[in-house]
Design an enzyme around this catalytic site. Structure first.
Site, short mmCIF file in Angstrom:
data_model
loop_
_atom_site.label_atom_id
_atom_site.label_comp_id
_atom_site.label_asym_id
_atom_site.label_seq_id
_atom_site.Cartn_x
_atom_site.Cartn_y
_atom_site.Cartn_z
N HIS A 164 -8.48 -7.01 -0.02
CA HIS A 164 -7.87 -7.20 -1.34
C HIS A 164 -6.56 -6.42 -1.44
CE1 HIS A 164 -7.53 -7.21 -5.79
NE2 HIS A 164 -7.20 -5.94 -5.62
N GLU A 165 -6.57 -5.16 -1.01
CA GLU A 165 -5.37 -4.34 -1.13
C GLU A 165 -4.25 -4.86 -0.24
OE1 GLU A 165 -5.18 -2.37 -3.50
OE2 GLU A 165 -7.31 -2.32 -4.01
N HIS A 168 -2.39 -7.71 -1.80
CA HIS A 168 -1.29 -7.37 -2.71
C HIS A 168 0.02 -7.27 -1.93
CE1 HIS A 168 -3.26 -6.76 -6.52
NE2 HIS A 168 -4.15 -5.92 -6.02
N GLU A 217 -4.17 -9.73 -9.56
CA GLU A 217 -5.43 -9.22 -9.03
C GLU A 217 -6.30 -10.35 -8.48
OE1 GLU A 217 -6.32 -6.18 -8.52
OE2 GLU A 217 -4.50 -5.38 -9.42
#
Length: 297
Positions: A164-165, A168, A217
């Site tokens: 997920h990070e 970004h 997100e």
């Protein structure tokens, strides 16, 4: 500029947490670096062109001159969750970056627009702090706090969050946020001439900034799901991770409406959709069979 900002923040963080950074040979450091390497290799496959990347190194501690006040502001910005309002239109899985990347590649017959990922010096840092958090700064700088590792103990759980990070960074959300904030600043200066400043700030926060943040997100959730699956981690773990993360963070139904992040339950529901999960499972099965799929981003 985006990369320079990320690298500058990374240096500040190393100075701020000096003495709390786990050494490279610590089991947690080795584990996080290996999982990160799996995700980065999956990212390399996901982009439909050849590129040679080095394995992520481990950031060593050093002596840094740090502006402590500015660093505290940076950390607060990374971890803060100001109130806002949930918009029903945001209750979809935002995979705009992935679809746009695929579309451009098909139309031009060339690689997607990913120059911001060229030549990155990927680095990993594990900080011995009870903070349940992790992030990836522009420039490929991954930071994980031990508080996160205490709640998420399996490799697949950790891969979900790291994916997920990194998502970004892939979707350039930092640069997107910087650009968006510039327009907000201009808009606020104009509105200040007509109405009270505190009303302007409240309006821009409630109506514009937070819905945009939630969409980012969810986009990172989707990219991260594809990355972890392509790295050989079971994507069916991801919905449970976000539900658990919501509980750890004191999740509630109200957070759907008062947070920059969708609630853990909402994120789990979006990722568990049949179409989304089947795409991830296809990547996962091929990866487990030793046949990694290229060009899925």
């Amino acid at each position: 500029m985006e990369r320079r900002i990320g690298e500058a923040q990374f240096e500040q963080l190393k100075g701020t947490f000096k003495g709390k950074i786990l050494p490279a040979i610590h089991p947690d450091s080795v584990r996080v670096r290996l999982i990160s390497n799996d995700i980065i290799k999956a990212l390399q496959r996901g982009l439909s062109h050849e590129r040679v990347w080095s394995d992520p190194g481990y950031a060593a501690e050093g002596d840094f001159m740090v502006d402590e006040a500015r660093t505290r502001e940076t950390l607060a910005a990374l971890m803060d969750t100001p109130p806002g309002k949930w918009h029903q239109d945001d209750e979809i899985l935002d995979d705009k970056w992935v679809h746009q990347s695929r579309k451009e590649a098909q139309e031009r017959g060339s690689r997607p627009t990913t120059q911001h990922l060229e030549g990155l010096n990927w680095e990993v840092l594990v900080v011995n702090e009870p903070v349940v958090n992790a992030f990836c700064l522009p420039g490929g700088k991954i930071v994980v706090f031990t508080g996160l590792l205490e709640h998420f103990r399996t490799d697949a759980e950790i891969a979900t969050i790291i994916g997920h990070e990194i998502g970004h960074a892939v979707a350039r959300h930092a640069a997107e946020g910087i650009t968006k904030n510039l327009w907000f600043a201009i808009l606020q200066l104009i509105l200040y001439q007509f109405i009270m400043p505190d009303v302007v700030h409240a309006m821009s926060t409630l109506l514009l900034r937070l819905p945009f943040s939630r969409r980012m997100e969810m986009e990172a959730d989707y990219i991260g799901l594809l990355l972890m699956a392509s790295a050989g981690y079971d994507p069916r773990i991801a919905p449970r991770v976000y539900e658990k993360l919501g509980k750890v963070a004191g999740d509630s139904t109200l957070k759907d409406y008062l947070s920059t992040h969708p609630s853990g339950k909402k994120r789990a529901q979006l990722l568990a959709q049949a179409k989304v999960m089947e795409e991830a499972l296809t990547l996962y099965r091929e990866a487990r069979a030793g046949r990694g799929i290229e060009g899925f981003l």
